[in-house]
Enzyme design. Sequence first.
Site, short mmCIF file in Angstrom:
data_model
loop_
_atom_site.label_atom_id
_atom_site.label_comp_id
_atom_site.label_asym_id
_atom_site.label_seq_id
_atom_site.Cartn_x
_atom_site.Cartn_y
_atom_site.Cartn_z
N ARG A 175 13.09 57.99 29.47
CA ARG A 175 14.46 57.86 28.95
C ARG A 175 15.12 59.23 28.91
O ARG A 175 16.29 59.39 29.27
CB ARG A 175 14.47 57.23 27.56
CG ARG A 175 14.21 55.73 27.59
CD ARG A 175 14.24 55.13 26.19
NE ARG A 175 15.59 55.01 25.65
CZ ARG A 175 15.86 54.66 24.39
NH1 ARG A 175 14.87 54.36 23.56
NH2 ARG A 175 17.10 54.57 23.97
N CYS A 233 17.16 60.83 18.79
CA CYS A 233 16.44 59.84 19.60
C CYS A 233 17.49 58.89 20.15
O CYS A 233 18.56 59.32 20.55
CB CYS A 233 15.37 59.13 18.76
SG CYS A 233 16.03 58.31 17.30
#
Length: 281
Positions: A175, A233
């Site tokens: 990611r 995050c």
Amino acid sequence: MHPLIDVSALARLLHAAPPPILLDVRWHLSGPPGIDSYRRGHLPGAVFVDLDRDVAGPPGPAGRHPLPAVADFESAMRRAGVSADRLVVVYDDADSTAAARVWWSLRYFGHERVRVLDGGYHAWTEAGRAVTTEEPAVKPGDFIAQAGRLPLLDAEGAAALAKSGVLLDARAAERYRGETEPIDPLAGHIPGAVNAPTLGNVGVDGRFLPSELLRERFAQLGATDAADVGVYCGSGVTAAHEILALTVAGVPAALYVGSWSNWVSDPTNPVATGESGAHGH
């Protein structure tokens, strides 16, 4: 106060008077609701807290799990029995990802005495400890929430910190590199951020690595107590887990609560992909 507590220490405390307030915050991003797990069995005396409803504001441009309004957080914690003078122990399934966000939130809103059960529900049951399906009668608490007790970052602060200090991206490497993005509309990372997947903070059993190993891990990424450190995050949940790990390692760090889900809501924010060149990594 050390942020973690182990099963045997918690078991002893539950026999003390008064026992700690025990919060069950099992939560799965895409799985069944945590309340189902709670109803199937939980630690005796534990009260269920819903991460989406009780520990975050409504999703939107501020992110998928933005900070809740002070009054909302205060009333949710009072409903769960939280009082300022009582130790609070928080747990989830095993790896403390959800528990860490509640630990962080309570600390941010001014509760001094909060600990996370290391290894969570799995560690408790593996040790042969009793669980129950009985839901406790909760005496409402008197917790008074006051925001701002832990350092916080917004998008601008995160961008600046990526240049002047160390900004850790707690998401999985693919990611971070922008190869895949299962949730948010854009893939990639904040320019200058360093990837430190939160899974690297715990062993296979979900327990945190020893403090010296965590200290070593973060030092290799440039994150020491001599640096300005921040974490983000996807939506400020696993980043809170990273902050818990950093706390165990003795490294203070600020949380960018909005995280990537807030960053990509502004089309003028730059997006980087691939490996980071920062800090020689």
